[in-house]
Design an enzyme around this catalytic site. Structure first.
Site, PDB file in Angstrom:
ATOM      1  N   ARG A  43     -23.202  15.872 -24.261  1.00  0.00           N
ATOM      2  CA  ARG A  43     -23.197  14.737 -23.845  1.00  0.00           C
ATOM      3  C   ARG A  43     -24.118  14.349 -22.783  1.00  0.00           C
ATOM      4  O   ARG A  43     -24.736  13.185 -22.470  1.00  0.00           O
ATOM      5  CB  ARG A  43     -21.969  13.830 -23.811  1.00  0.00           C
ATOM      6  N   ASP A 148     -14.341  -3.167 -21.586  1.00  0.00           N
ATOM      7  CA  ASP A 148     -14.782  -1.728 -21.985  1.00  0.00           C
ATOM      8  C   ASP A 148     -15.576  -1.159 -20.758  1.00  0.00           C
ATOM      9  O   ASP A 148     -16.111  -1.705 -19.960  1.00  0.00           O
ATOM     10  CB  ASP A 148     -15.614  -1.482 -23.234  1.00  0.00           C
TER      11      ASP A 148
END
Length: 285
Positions: A43, A148
Site C-alpha cells: 500500500r 471517516d
C-alpha cells in the site's frame, strides 16, 4: 538516482515496520499485526515511487515531518470496502422493528433523529441509512453525520457518483425514489438525489483520537467492520466513547465480528450485533 532503485525500493526491515506499526496505531488506532507487513509494503510502494525514495525508512522520515504526507499514508492504510445495504440483516431490523418503535415514541424524540455513521468510507452506508429512515419516518427531521479518517474516500462520498452496477444492491423502491440515473457524460452511472444529500453531512473524523468534537449526542451510531482493525485496548476505549455519545434511548450497530460481551452492564442486545444503551430503552431526551 537510478529509476530501478525507485521502482524496486529496499525491503521493509522489521525494525522499520515496527516504526510504522507504532505510528499508525498512535495516529489512527489501527493495529497492524506482523502478518500485515507485506500489506503495508503493497500500500505504500506508490508513495515511495512518487517521492523518488528508495527505502521505507526515508519515507518514514518524510511522514514524521509532513502532516499532509501522514494523511496520505493513512488514506492508503485504511480499508474502504463497502457497498449499499451491507449487513442487510441489521438494516432489516432497523427498518421493520426499530424504526416503527422510534416512530411510536415521536413525542419523546421530538420527531428528530440524529445518526452517526463512523467509518463511512465512500458513503454507501450513510446513504443506505438515509433511504431507510426517510421512508420510515416521514415528516421527521433526520440528520446523519458520516465521518471517516480518509480524506480521499470522503471526497468520493461527497461526490456521490457510482457505476450503475452498484444499483443491484439497492431495493427497487428506494432506487426509484432516491437515486438519479446519469445521462450524457454521466451515462452508465448513478448519483444520490437531493433528498438524500439534504440529510447526510460528511466530515473528517479519526476514531483513534482521544476525544471527538461532535457537538451533539446521537440516537443511532453505526460503526461496522472498523473495530476489527483496532487493538483490544483501543477497541474498548472507542466503544466506551460511543456509549457516551449515545442518547439514553440510543442504539449502537457494530460489525458481525465485533460483539460486546465485555459491556454487558452497559448494553442490551437487540439484534445481530445491535445494542440498546442499558437503562434507557424507554427513555426520553
Amino acid at each position: 538516482m537510478s529509476t530501478d532503485l525507485v521502482r524496486h525500493p529496499k525491503p521493509l526491515s522489521m525494525s522499520c515496520f515496527r516504526l510504522f506499526q507504532e505510528l499508525i496505531h498512535k495516529e489512527a488506532g489501527i493495529f497492524l499485526s506482523d502478518a500485515k507487513r507485506e500489506l503495508l509494503v503493497a500500500r505504500l510502494l506508490r508513495r515511495l515511487r512518487a517521492l523518488g525514495l528508495q527505502d521505507f525508512r526515508s519515507y518514514y522520515r518524510v511522514v514524521m515531518e509532513d502532516r499532509q504526507e501522514l494523511s496520505r499514508m493513512l488514506d492508503r492504510i485504511t480499508t474502504n470496502e463497502t457497498h449499499f445495504f451491507r449487513e442487510s440483516n441489521q438494516l432489516e431490523v432497523l427498518r421493520s422493528h426499530l424504526a416503527p418503535r422510534i416512530r411510536s415514541q415521536a413525542d419523546s424524540y421530538g420527531r428528530r433523529l440524529r445518526v452517526w455513521s463512523a467509518g463511512c468510507s465512500t458513503g454507501e452506508e450513510p446513504y443506505s441509512l438515509a433511504m431507510i429512515l426517510l421512508d420510515a419516518l416521514p415528516d421527521w427531521e433526520i440528520t446523519i453525520l458520516a465521518g471517516d479518517i480518509s480524506t480521499e474516500v470522503l471526497e468520493k462520498a461527497r461526490l456521490g457518483v457510482w457505476p450503475l452496477a452498484k444499483a443491484e444492491d439497492i431495493p427497487e423502491l428506494y432506487l426509484k425514489r432516491f437515486m438519479l440515473k446519469g445521462i450524457g457524460r454521466r451515462e452508465g452511472t448513478m448519483t444520490v438525489g437531493p433528498e438524500l444529500r439534504s440529510v447526510v453531512r460528511f466530515d473528517h473524523l479519526n476514531l483513534g483520537e482521544e476525544t471527538w468534537n461532535l457537538g451533539t449526542k446521537f440516537d443511532l451510531i453505526f460503526c461496522r467492520n472498523v473495530l476489527i482493525y483496532f487493538s483490544p485496548e483501543r477497541r474498548r476505549r472507542v466503544v466506551s466513547s460511543f456509549l457516551e455519545h449515545l442518547r439514553p434511548h440510543g442504539f449502537l450497530f457494530l460489525g458481525h465480528a465485533e460483539g460486546l460481551s465485555y459491556q454487558r452492564q452497559r448494553v442490551v442486545p437487540m439484534g445481530p450485533n445491535i445494542y440498546a444503551k442499558a437503562g434507557g430503552m424507554e427513555g426520553a431526551r
